[in-house]
Structures are given as C-alpha cells and as structure tokens.
Design an enzyme around this catalytic site. Structure first.
Site: not given
Ligand code: BG6
Length: 507
Positions: A192, A250, A350
């Site tokens: 990103k 992440h 979520k």
């Molecule tokens: C993914 C997860 O790796 O990342 C998802 O499996 C999540 O659950 C997503 O929604 C979030 O990514 P971004 O780029 O939309 O923030």
C-alpha cells in the site's frame, strides 16, 4: 522496490493457478492491466490462467474484461487498449491436484519461448486456497516444469499456514523445491502506498529519528477497522478468525515498519532483517497473561447504513455456536533500547462503525505547562496520524495559538494529504507487488523467518482462545466500535482508542 520500466526485462510468462477465482478478478488481472497501460510490463509477456472450469480463450478474456471494468481503479477499460493486452492472455483447463495435467504448461512455455526466440522468466502464482500451495509446488517439480533458480518465481498468497507448525512445514516443503529468493509470500498491506511511505517518512527526514523512541513517544496504536462483515467467506473465516486473518500478518507488519531500526540500505534482505529483529524483540505474551494483554469479540446482528445485517453466527457456513473471533485487540511491548516501556496497541475487527486503517503515534506531554491552566490552556499531546485508507495522508497534530487577542491554545494539523490527483495516480498494492516480482525485488515480501516469528508471537493467544470458549459471544453489535473488553484493555493504561480526527477538531 524497483520502480523503473520493465519494458526491457526478459519476456515473462505468468501462470495463474486460480485464474478464474475472485483474487484474479478483483486484484491480479486489474493490476497487470494497469501495469501494461503504464508500460511497466515486459515487451513480451503471456498470462496463462488456469482453473477447473471449461473456458475458451475468448470466453476467459471476456470474463476478465468484465472484472477489470468492475474492479480496476481506472474504471472501465478502453476497448482498444484491452484488446492489445488481452491478446497475451490464454486459458488452460487443469486439475491442480493432478501432476499429469501440468505437462501442458510445459508445452506452452516451450512454444512461447520458440516464438519469442528468447529465454523467459516464469512466474507461478498460487491464487488458490492455502491447502493447494504445497500440491502446486510439488506438481511443478514432479512434472519437471521450468524451475530456473535465477528466473523462475512462485507467489504464495496468505494465509501462510494456520499456526507456527504448519507454517514451518509449508516453508520447509517449499524450500525443497524452490530457494528463498524464488519465493514471494504476499502481505498486500506492504504494497500500500502510505505504508511504503512510512519508510521514506522515517528515514529520509532528519527530524524524525531523534523523536522516534521511548524518550518522546508515549504509545503507538495500530488500528484496522472494517465495516464489512465476513461476506461470503464463512468457511474460510470459521477456520481462521481475525487473529490469523489480520493480526499475524498485516498488523504485525505495520508494527515492524514503525518499530524497525534504520536499515543501512534498501536491499531486500537488509530491510527484512531489521523487521524480523522487531518481531524477535517483542515480548511473548505469557499464557497466564492473555486476558490482560488481549481482548476478543464477535459481532452480533445490527443495522449498517439503514440495512439490517446478520450477526456472525447467522452468516452462511458459520456454526450457530461459533467461538471464532471477528475482533481482536492486543497490547505488545518491544523489548529493546528504542522502545522499552512503550505499549503498542493493535486492534482490528469486522462490522465496525467505520472502515479505516490508521497508525497513531502519541507523543509525551510537555514537561512543564507555562500557560494559564485556569483558562483551559492545557497543551494536548502531539500526535502523528498515518492514515492508510480510505483517507490517505500523514498529519501531525500540534498545539498552536488561536488567532486573537488572548493567548489561547488550539490543536492544529499539519497535513500531507493524498487527495485529488496524487490519489488517483497511486498504484494499487497489487500493482506495486507484481512489478516488484517481475523485477525480482523481495523487499515487500515476507521471508520464511518473518512469517514464523510472527506466528510465534500470536501462538499463546491463539491457543488460549481456542482452548477457552468465550461465553459472552456475540459481544458487540454491528456498527459499533467493538466489544467493551477492548476499551478496557487500553483504558486501564489511561488511554482510549483513536479514530481518524477530522481536520482542525480536537478529539
Ligand atoms: C485480507 C483479509 O487479507 O485483508 C480480509 O483476509 C480483509 O479479511 C482484507 O478484509 C483487508 O484488506 P484491505 O486492503 O481491504 O484493507
């Protein structure tokens, strides 16, 4: 992070396992198409999508065009540009479990190389469910598909393993077939735009380094909140939970980017060494301390933007008594000179009130307040807010004199904002990552030891949560900021979770 044109690079063949799947449609093909439009793909390239459904090349291309029209950041594709790009795409039906069906890929590679009269780099992309990662690698090897250590690469999506042992097993199997330099483990957060900018911001500005430590920073918050539920991924999520889905990869990677020591250069392994050191320095949460260092939640039903939404337990393919967490908050310490005693709070979930990925660095109080307290002049602590998405920007919150006759304090923002053209021009994470793979740059990819160190850190929490069911689930409604125990986790240290501040407003 190679950022030059790849036009001159050697011809490249992408073989996409899972070529008809969601990831290919939403991310991979739109990213390759955008790279093509920017002249970043090699002059000669071929994309071979593979799956179990029957498609002619032309039907396959049509399905991808529909996907690009829907998901590309540039909107609908211009038909003329698309035709040029699509002439490089073909489809090969194959059962990925069956090694005998891989021979056809070999013939296609040979035919293309003959046509181009040149050697080619081969990129195998495992855009499939994780249970097939090993099978694909083994079948590539069993059917003697091209595997040149210099020019063949394999891309592995997350989740990389389900726990420390399975990650180690997967690493050791992959490493019998490919070497570490050929393996690109994706964590798309690293691609990103704003996340990449953290390195520039920290290491290209002389004023940052003296402030970037325990003497000036009080605490750090890393928060990735999502408004969406689990969508149609009930089966996957039931087996994962948010700890595996978001924290292990992440959020810990964001933490490493904030906490790492300055690398001596920008080489992939030097940067990754500095990141893995952070993971090694992080204090393991003792099994008996999980309740004081972590909080979990699961969403119940509710309303989001006027629409009624089901609770997690009512989602498709989810056990009505599920113990899976859809929210997690954790507190970590990094035990080294720079960060001793500075808490790092991580939260993600979520069905929360707002989607926002934010890193907030809270600086310490001024050592002495020289202003008149009785007039409300209590300086607020400075904050650096790194906003990854949907707003993209970096803002410093500073105290300033309110214009006027009195000496009265007010919080103001110094903002670097990616709005407007900068934002439109910002590549999607997958564009950056694919370009790096073509160039052979591994800086933004997870090395085997990084993945394992991250698993090691969350194992005590995973184990504790799996072995002790939470009898209060669901414990937060849709459209809220999460469960109360997560508020308590941070409140007991005297802080609260930050959300994205509106410009020039105190919170
Ligand atoms: C993914 C997860 O790796 O990342 C998802 O499996 C999540 O659950 C997503 O929604 C979030 O990514 P971004 O780029 O939309 O923030």
């Amino acid at each position: 992070m190679a950022k030059t044109s790849n036009k001159e690079s050697s011809p490249t063949i992408f073989i996409i396992f899972g070529g008809t799947g969601d990831l290919s449609k939403r991310k991979i093909i739109p990213a390759l198409y955008n790279l093509f439009l920017e002249n970043r793909l090699p002059e000669k390239f071929a994309i071979i999508g593979t799956g179990r459904s029957k498609f002619t090349d032309s039907k396959y291309r049509i399905s991808l065009l529909e996907a690009v029209d829907e998901f590309s950041r540039r909107g609908k594709a211009k038909r003329e540009d698309w035709s040029k790009f699509a002439s490089n795409i073909s489809y090969q039906i194959a059962n990925i479990k069956d090694a005998s069906e891989y021979k056809e890929f070999g013939s296609r590679i040979d035919t293309l190389k003959e046509e181009w009269k040149q050697a080619a780099s081969i990129i195998y992309y495992c855009a499939v469910s994780p249970e097939f990662f090993c099978t694909i690698a083994e079948n590539i090897s069993a059917s003697k598909l091209e595997n040149n250590p210099e020019t063949t690469r394999i891309i592995i999506e997350k989740p990389f393993g389900r726990d420390l042992n399975s990650a180690k097993e997967l690493n050791s199997k992959l490493l019998t077939i490919f070497n570490e330099k050929q393996i690109y483990r994706i964590d798309h957060y690293l691609g990103k735009e704003v996340v990449q900018n953290i390195m520039a911001f920290r290491f290209a500005n002389a004023i940052m380094e003296p402030l970037w430590n325990r003497n000036h920073i009080e605490h750090v918050q890393i928060s990735v909140t999502e408004q969406i539920g689990i969508e149609d991924r009930g089966d996957y999520f039931e087996n994962a939970g948010i700890l595996r889905d978001m924290i292990q990869n992440h959020l810990l990677q964001l933490l490493c980017t904030i906490a790492m020591e300055p690398p001596i250069n920008f080489d992939a392994d030097v940067v990754r060494d500095r990141k893995v050191e952070v993971l090694h320095a992080m204090r393991k949460i003792a099994p008996g301390k999980v309740d004081t260092m972590a909080a979990r939640g699961q969403y119940g039903p509710g309303w989001v933007e006027g629409k009624e939404v089901p609770g997690y337990r009512e989602e498709k393919e989810v056990d009505p008594n599920s113990n899976t967490e859809t929210y997690a908050a954790l507190k970590f310490y990094v035990d080294n000179w720079r960060w001793q005693g500075v808490p790092f709070y991580l939260r993600t979930g979520k069905r929360l009130f707002k989607s926002a990925s934010l890193i907030t660095i809270q600086f310490r109080e001024v050592p002495h307040n020289m202003f008149h307290r009785e007039e409300g002049n209590i300086p607020k602590q400075n904050r650096l807010v790194i906003s990854i998405q949907p707003d993209m920007g970096i803002r410093f919150q500073l105290e300033s004199k309110t214009p006027g006759l009195e000496m009265s304090l007010n919080t103001v923002d110094m903002v670097f904002d990616y709005s407007g053209k900068t934002r439109v021009d910002s590549p999607e994470a997958y564009e950056t990552l694919l370009l790096d793979i073509i160039s052979g740059d591994q800086t933004l990819f997870m090395r085997a030891d990084q993945v394992e160190a991250a698993w090691e850190l969350i194992m005590p929490v995973l184990d504790a949560w799996e072995n002790n069911k939470n009898s209060n689930f669901p414990n937060y409604p849709a459209d809220s900021w999460g469960p109360e125990n997560a508020e308590a986790l941070i409140a007991k240290d005297g802080y609260h979770w930050f959300s994205l501040p509106e410009l020039n407003k105190k919170d």
